[in-house]
Write a protein that holds these residues in place. Structure first.
Motif, mmCIF file in Angstrom:
data_model
loop_
_atom_site.group_PDB
_atom_site.id
_atom_site.type_symbol
_atom_site.label_atom_id
_atom_site.label_comp_id
_atom_site.label_asym_id
_atom_site.label_seq_id
_atom_site.Cartn_x
_atom_site.Cartn_y
_atom_site.Cartn_z
ATOM 1 N N LEU A 5 0.926 -1.082 0.125
ATOM 2 C CA LEU A 5 0.058 0.044 -0.160
ATOM 3 C C LEU A 5 0.850 1.445 0.025
ATOM 4 O O LEU A 5 1.926 1.284 0.613
ATOM 5 C CB LEU A 5 -0.733 -0.024 1.198
ATOM 6 C CG LEU A 5 -1.769 1.090 1.304
ATOM 7 C CD1 LEU A 5 -3.037 1.028 0.344
ATOM 8 C CD2 LEU A 5 -2.584 1.080 2.799
ATOM 9 N N SER A 6 0.580 2.142 -1.057
ATOM 10 C CA SER A 6 1.273 3.464 -0.959
ATOM 11 C C SER A 6 0.300 4.539 -0.869
ATOM 12 O O SER A 6 -0.645 4.635 -1.670
ATOM 13 C CB SER A 6 1.977 3.542 -2.271
ATOM 14 O OG SER A 6 3.071 2.631 -2.312
ATOM 15 N N ILE A 7 0.407 5.395 0.410
ATOM 16 C CA ILE A 7 -0.316 6.623 0.192
ATOM 17 C C ILE A 7 0.390 7.796 -0.181
ATOM 18 O O ILE A 7 1.711 8.083 0.628
ATOM 19 C CB ILE A 7 -0.804 6.893 1.794
ATOM 20 C CG1 ILE A 7 -1.902 5.811 2.164
ATOM 21 C CG2 ILE A 7 -1.378 8.394 1.961
ATOM 22 C CD1 ILE A 7 -1.424 4.326 2.482
ATOM 23 N N GLU A 8 0.052 8.723 -1.212
ATOM 24 C CA GLU A 8 0.914 9.738 -1.823
ATOM 25 C C GLU A 8 0.240 11.111 -1.579
ATOM 26 O O GLU A 8 -0.796 11.101 -2.526
ATOM 27 C CB GLU A 8 1.292 9.145 -3.331
ATOM 28 C CG GLU A 8 2.037 7.718 -3.294
ATOM 29 C CD GLU A 8 2.143 7.507 -4.567
ATOM 30 O OE1 GLU A 8 1.757 8.039 -5.611
ATOM 31 O OE2 GLU A 8 2.761 6.019 -4.637
ATOM 32 N N ILE A 27 -0.529 13.673 3.197
ATOM 33 C CA ILE A 27 -0.054 12.740 3.899
ATOM 34 C C ILE A 27 0.451 11.448 2.883
ATOM 35 O O ILE A 27 -0.092 11.242 2.135
ATOM 36 C CB ILE A 27 -1.226 11.843 4.776
ATOM 37 C CG1 ILE A 27 -1.696 13.032 5.493
ATOM 38 C CG2 ILE A 27 -0.748 10.606 5.343
ATOM 39 C CD1 ILE A 27 -0.866 13.594 6.582
ATOM 40 N N SER A 28 1.788 11.067 3.020
ATOM 41 C CA SER A 28 2.511 10.194 2.248
ATOM 42 C C SER A 28 3.322 9.103 3.315
ATOM 43 O O SER A 28 3.952 9.365 4.084
ATOM 44 C CB SER A 28 3.511 10.858 1.367
ATOM 45 O OG SER A 28 2.855 11.575 0.597
ATOM 46 N N PHE A 29 2.873 7.736 2.895
ATOM 47 C CA PHE A 29 3.861 6.689 3.654
ATOM 48 C C PHE A 29 3.450 5.482 2.849
ATOM 49 O O PHE A 29 2.446 5.341 2.092
ATOM 50 C CB PHE A 29 3.578 6.590 4.972
ATOM 51 C CG PHE A 29 2.228 6.327 5.365
ATOM 52 C CD1 PHE A 29 1.888 4.942 5.601
ATOM 53 C CD2 PHE A 29 1.214 7.311 5.854
ATOM 54 C CE1 PHE A 29 0.430 4.735 5.894
ATOM 55 C CE2 PHE A 29 -0.142 7.013 6.204
ATOM 56 C CZ PHE A 29 -0.483 6.029 6.104
ATOM 57 N N LEU A 51 -8.062 6.416 7.198
ATOM 58 C CA LEU A 51 -8.559 5.178 6.987
ATOM 59 C C LEU A 51 -9.763 5.047 5.996
ATOM 60 O O LEU A 51 -9.811 4.132 5.198
ATOM 61 C CB LEU A 51 -8.762 4.601 8.313
ATOM 62 C CG LEU A 51 -7.951 3.244 8.508
ATOM 63 C CD1 LEU A 51 -6.573 3.395 8.592
ATOM 64 C CD2 LEU A 51 -8.409 2.737 9.906
ATOM 65 N N ARG A 52 -10.629 5.933 6.186
ATOM 66 C CA ARG A 52 -12.024 5.929 5.178
ATOM 67 C C ARG A 52 -11.499 6.161 3.841
ATOM 68 O O ARG A 52 -12.118 5.743 2.877
ATOM 69 C CB ARG A 52 -12.855 6.952 5.745
ATOM 70 C CG ARG A 52 -13.593 6.521 7.045
ATOM 71 C CD ARG A 52 -14.509 7.453 7.722
ATOM 72 N NE ARG A 52 -15.731 7.611 6.685
ATOM 73 C CZ ARG A 52 -16.750 6.958 6.782
ATOM 74 N NH1 ARG A 52 -16.750 5.817 7.588
ATOM 75 N NH2 ARG A 52 -17.663 7.194 5.843
ATOM 76 N N ILE A 53 -10.604 6.996 3.618
ATOM 77 C CA ILE A 53 -10.148 7.302 2.337
ATOM 78 C C ILE A 53 -9.383 6.161 1.574
ATOM 79 O O ILE A 53 -9.617 5.714 0.318
ATOM 80 C CB ILE A 53 -9.154 8.688 2.194
ATOM 81 C CG1 ILE A 53 -10.112 9.849 2.454
ATOM 82 C CG2 ILE A 53 -8.433 8.784 0.863
ATOM 83 C CD1 ILE A 53 -8.962 11.091 2.772
ATOM 84 N N ILE A 54 -8.701 5.593 2.285
ATOM 85 C CA ILE A 54 -7.871 4.425 1.766
ATOM 86 C C ILE A 54 -9.002 3.171 1.397
ATOM 87 O O ILE A 54 -8.865 2.468 0.621
ATOM 88 C CB ILE A 54 -6.849 3.599 3.076
ATOM 89 C CG1 ILE A 54 -5.870 4.958 3.089
ATOM 90 C CG2 ILE A 54 -6.227 2.405 2.580
ATOM 91 C CD1 ILE A 54 -5.041 4.568 4.478
ATOM 92 N N ALA A 68 -1.224 -2.961 -4.321
ATOM 93 C CA ALA A 68 -0.597 -3.924 -5.117
ATOM 94 C C ALA A 68 -1.739 -5.017 -5.703
ATOM 95 O O ALA A 68 -1.611 -5.548 -6.743
ATOM 96 C CB ALA A 68 0.646 -4.677 -4.322
ATOM 97 N N SER A 69 -2.685 -5.168 -4.847
ATOM 98 C CA SER A 69 -3.401 -6.167 -5.138
ATOM 99 C C SER A 69 -5.006 -5.603 -5.429
ATOM 100 O O SER A 69 -5.380 -4.739 -4.568
ATOM 101 C CB SER A 69 -3.721 -7.040 -3.783
ATOM 102 O OG SER A 69 -4.954 -7.903 -4.075
ATOM 103 N N LYS A 70 -5.558 -5.784 -6.526
ATOM 104 C CA LYS A 70 -6.965 -5.347 -6.647
ATOM 105 C C LYS A 70 -7.976 -6.545 -6.798
ATOM 106 O O LYS A 70 -7.615 -7.638 -7.436
ATOM 107 C CB LYS A 70 -6.916 -4.364 -7.823
ATOM 108 C CG LYS A 70 -6.111 -3.219 -7.419
ATOM 109 C CD LYS A 70 -6.017 -2.356 -8.649
ATOM 110 C CE LYS A 70 -5.171 -0.905 -8.261
ATOM 111 N NZ LYS A 70 -5.750 -0.217 -7.358
#
Length: 255
Positions: A5-8, A27-29, A51-54, A68-70
């Motif tokens: 998981l990438s948050i950019e 926010i990025s990590f 978290l809700r956005i993710i 990576a997985s969908k």
């Protein structure tokens, strides 16, 4: 190996009439496979919003979530465990667990669904309560059922939003140990929001600390302490003090 998981550059602003509240500010990590990452920060800084956005329950203003997985529709395969168990009161524990599977694009047979549910009932020690309804369960058992329901779709990342905050300390510790066991048994990647620094250090490989609103990543702490972790360990206490100092810009943490 690419991160799971990438948050950019995630930003989020809420508006209420003439009032504008910028909550998340770039926010990025990243989260690696089979890692437990905890998100901490002052109350109201946007941890649950992130978290809700993710989980695609909220939309960011700008930024990207890369996973990576969908699934077959191209959507990320995340699943959320909420602060409240959010079980359907009219369904049994078994039917709550398989609810998402029956709606899933995976199109599993009832035999496959039953096999997966039985495995999760065993994993979460709810074998004897498959036919029980939520009102017949303790608080800890409800959260176990909620975790089992989220795991049923085999998410690449399990998102947990303060799932144990309403529980007594003994039940909370028991379920924290359950999380560790699930991570080992299923190799599940977990991203967890908590207000409790002790819980974060007890569970996490890394801790993402957000600043007060508008939130940025104030720091990332690595927890290199072997499991099972002792709270009296000097390194444990040192990390705890560091977290508290980082978060106490405007308000302290509650236990």
């Amino acid at each position: 190996m690419a991160p799971v998981l990438s948050i950019e550059g995630i930003t989020k602003t809420f508006t209420d009439g003439e009032s504008i509240c910028r909550t998340l500010d770039g926010i990025s990590f990243e989260v690696e496979e089979n890692e437990i990452v905890c998100i901490m920060g002052p109350s109201g800084c946007g941890k649950s919003t992130l978290l809700r956005i993710i989980n695609d329950l909220e939309h960011a203003d700008t930024g990207t979530i890369r996973e990576a997985s969908k699934d077959k529709t191209g959507k990320p395969t995340t699943a959320m465990v909420f602060q409240d168990h959010a079980l359907f009161p009219w369904l049994t524990v078994y039917d709550n667990i398989v609810y998402g599977l029956r709606l899933s694009v995976q199109k599993l047979s009832e035999e496959e669904i039953a096999k997966r549910a039985e495995g999760l009932l065993s994993l979460t020690h709810l074998d004897s309560f498959a036919k029980a309804y939520p009102h017949q369960l303790s608080g800890g058992m409800k959260q176990r059922a909620s975790v089992a329901r989220a795991l049923a779709i085999k998410p690449s990342v399990l998102l947990m939003d303060e799932p144990f905050s309403a529980l007594d300390p003994f039940t909370r510790r028991e379920l924290e140990d359950e999380v560790m066991r699930i991570r080992e048994d299923l190799r599940t990647t977990i991203l967890l929001v908590t207000h409790n620094p002790t819980e974060a250090i007890y569970l996490a490989d890394r801790i993402i600390v957000l600043s007060a609103r508008p939130a940025v990543v104030a720091g990332i702490l690595y927890v290199d302490i072997p499991h099972p972790r002792e709270m009296a360990n000097p390194e444990f206490l040192k990390i705890r003090e560091t977290i508290i100092r980082m978060v106490r810009g405007k308000e302290g943490l509650r236990e």
